[in-house]
Design a protein around this motif. Structure first.
Motif, PDB file in Angstrom:
ATOM      1  N   ASN A   1      -6.721  -0.402  -8.633  1.00 52.39           N
ATOM      2  CA  ASN A   1      -8.160  -0.671  -8.951  1.00 52.39           C
ATOM      3  C   ASN A   1      -8.755  -2.808  -8.614  1.00 52.39           C
ATOM      4  OD1 ASN A   1      -8.834   1.960  -9.802  1.00 52.39           O
ATOM      5  ND2 ASN A   1      -9.061   1.362 -11.953  1.00 52.39           N
ATOM      6  N   ALA A   2      -7.575  -3.228  -8.612  1.00 51.66           N
ATOM      7  CA  ALA A   2      -8.695  -4.340  -8.079  1.00 51.66           C
ATOM      8  C   ALA A   2      -8.590  -4.267  -6.979  1.00 51.66           C
ATOM      9  CB  ALA A   2      -7.140  -5.356  -8.421  1.00 51.66           C
ATOM     10  N   LYS A   3      -8.052  -3.850  -5.823  1.00 57.52           N
ATOM     11  CA  LYS A   3      -7.950  -4.164  -4.579  1.00 57.52           C
ATOM     12  C   LYS A   3      -9.090  -3.154  -3.799  1.00 57.52           C
ATOM     13  CE  LYS A   3      -5.437  -4.471  -0.616  1.00 57.52           C
ATOM     14  NZ  LYS A   3      -6.081  -4.019   0.248  1.00 57.52           N
ATOM     15  N   ALA A   4      -9.355  -2.184  -5.125  1.00 57.52           N
ATOM     16  CA  ALA A   4     -10.387  -0.959  -4.195  1.00 57.52           C
ATOM     17  C   ALA A   4     -11.568  -1.488  -4.104  1.00 57.52           C
ATOM     18  CB  ALA A   4     -10.083   0.316  -5.015  1.00 57.52           C
ATOM     19  N   ALA A   5     -12.156  -2.566  -5.078  1.00 54.61           N
ATOM     20  CA  ALA A   5     -13.171  -3.567  -5.522  1.00 54.61           C
ATOM     21  C   ALA A   5     -13.974  -4.309  -4.433  1.00 54.61           C
ATOM     22  CB  ALA A   5     -12.451  -4.489  -6.460  1.00 54.61           C
TER      23      ALA A   5
ATOM     24  N   ASP B   1      -4.648  10.010  -1.470  1.00 52.38           N
ATOM     25  CA  ASP B   1      -4.846   8.562  -1.929  1.00 52.38           C
ATOM     26  C   ASP B   1      -4.619   7.466  -1.580  1.00 52.38           C
ATOM     27  OD1 ASP B   1      -6.744  10.319  -3.118  1.00 52.38           O
ATOM     28  OD2 ASP B   1      -5.867  10.068  -5.139  1.00 52.38           O
ATOM     29  N   ARG B   2      -4.931   6.737  -1.132  1.00 48.20           N
ATOM     30  CA  ARG B   2      -4.621   5.066  -0.607  1.00 48.20           C
ATOM     31  C   ARG B   2      -4.399   4.337  -2.423  1.00 48.20           C
ATOM     32  NH1 ARG B   2      -2.678   3.693   4.136  1.00 48.20           N
ATOM     33  NH2 ARG B   2      -2.964   0.377   3.967  1.00 48.20           N
TER      34      ARG B   2
ATOM     35  N   ALA C   1       0.684  -0.917   0.064  1.00 48.30           N
ATOM     36  CA  ALA C   1      -0.169  -0.445   0.134  1.00 48.30           C
ATOM     37  C   ALA C   1       1.237   1.071  -0.068  1.00 48.30           C
ATOM     38  CB  ALA C   1      -0.880  -0.004   1.364  1.00 48.30           C
ATOM     39  N   TYR C   2      -0.142   2.608  -0.782  1.00 52.40           N
ATOM     40  CA  TYR C   2       1.309   3.729  -0.896  1.00 52.40           C
ATOM     41  C   TYR C   2      -0.185   4.915  -0.951  1.00 52.40           C
ATOM     42  CZ  TYR C   2       3.818   7.279  -3.126  1.00 52.40           C
ATOM     43  OH  TYR C   2       5.067   8.906  -2.603  1.00 52.40           O
TER      44      TYR C   2
ATOM     45  N   PHE D   1      -9.174   2.188   0.059  1.00 50.29           N
ATOM     46  CA  PHE D   1      -7.913   2.250  -1.811  1.00 50.29           C
ATOM     47  C   PHE D   1      -9.491   3.009  -1.996  1.00 50.29           C
ATOM     48  CE2 PHE D   1      -5.560  -1.574   0.460  1.00 50.29           C
ATOM     49  CZ  PHE D   1      -4.329  -0.859   0.271  1.00 50.29           C
ATOM     50  N   THR D   2      -8.087   4.357  -2.401  1.00 53.20           N
ATOM     51  CA  THR D   2      -8.589   4.661  -4.086  1.00 53.20           C
ATOM     52  C   THR D   2      -9.253   4.491  -5.494  1.00 53.20           C
ATOM     53  OG1 THR D   2      -8.645   6.656  -2.467  1.00 53.20           O
ATOM     54  CG2 THR D   2      -8.931   6.980  -4.774  1.00 53.20           C
TER      55      THR D   2
END
Length: 280
Positions: A251-255, A273-274, A220-221, A260-261
């Motif tokens: 986007n895969a993580k935010a889903a 934004d994460r 993560a960043y 996450f953004t």
């Protein structure tokens, strides 16, 4: 006229010329530091990341010339490893860039900032139940366009490349291991245009069903002031052109994780934004 102690003056002048010639030869034979190099990567937001090599610690003058003759200059400094980095927001159009250290300059590099792509949305159909991890993907895109497929946030090296048909339809058969997976499809020549992630779980010889997958490998960043996608790709993945991998992985993580953004089509990120940086 004789010189000191009766020596001819011409002889002294000749010796002086010989000494000067030897000095010039010695100076010319010293190894000279290499000149700078330059490369360019165009971010989907229109920011162009300029990078290259130069002697460590040396200032580099970066000059960008537009087709109409307008000139932009930016100074960068090579780090201890001999790498330099600079960024400029540029409007669509052709450009030439060169890097210089004093009189030494790189060969001009020509590049184009494209107009924002106007392409049909990318859609992945929900696949039928695969057998033993064998997965058939299909979907819709702009007709006759090259496509890139991202599995768990990383691009697949497809041979032959995937191209949509005249009707915009495409299909692809993959062998995937058991477990959770995310799949996305992007245009090869407009990687900022990418599909929503398809979330799948493959269980041995069973079926593929929607699920909440485990996070892809990476870290993560939190976006800082002055960050942009291709700069982060250069820093963490070693190649500014790999910025679509960061967008796909984020986007895969935010889903599956609201912390996450998501990164939109234009590829802009904002401080705070994460995002998710995939493993190199």
């Amino acid at each position: 006229m004789p010189g000191p102690k009766g020596r001819p003056a011409g002889l002294d002048a000749f010796k002086a010329l010989v000494v000067l010639a030897w000095i010039a030869l010695l100076i010319g034979s010293r190894p000279q530091p290499p000149g700078p190099t330059v490369d360019a990567a165009v971010d989907p937001s229109g920011i162009v990341t300029l990078s290259g090599t130069a002697p460590p610690g040396r200032p580099v003058l970066v000059t960008v010339t537009a087709a109409g003759g307008a000139v932009l200059e930016r100074e960068a400094r090579a780090d201890d490893a001999g790498r330099w980095l600079a960024a400029l927001p540029l409007a669509p159009g052709p450009y030439a860039v060169r890097a210089a250290i004093g009189p030494k300059a790189s060969v001009p590099l020509h590049f184009v900032v494209p107009e924002p792509a106007r392409l049909a949305p990318l859609v992945i159909d929900s696949p039928p139940s695969p057998a033993a991890g064998s997965l058939t993907l299909s979907g819709r895109a702009e007709p006759g366009r090259g496509l890139r497929v991202f599995l768990d946030g990383r691009p697949l090296d497809l041979r032959p490349p995937l191209v949509s048909g005249d009707d915009g339809r495409w299909s692809l058969r993959l062998e995937v291991g058991a477990g959770g997976h995310t799949v996305q499809v992007a245009y090869a020549d407009a990687p900022q245009r990418i599909s929503d992630p398809l979330l799948l779980e493959v269980r041995g010889a069973a079926t593929a069903t929607p699920f909440r997958p485990a996070a892809p490998r990476g870290r993560a960043y939190v976006v800082q002031e002055g960050d942009w996608l291709s700069k982060l790709a250069e820093t963490f993945l070693g190649d500014p052109g790999r910025y679509p991998e960061i967008r796909a992985a984020t986007n895969a993580k935010a889903a599956v994780d609201d912390a996450f953004t998501p990164i939109a089509d234009e590829g802009r990120i904002r401080p705070g934004d994460r995002i998710w940086i995939p493993a190199p």
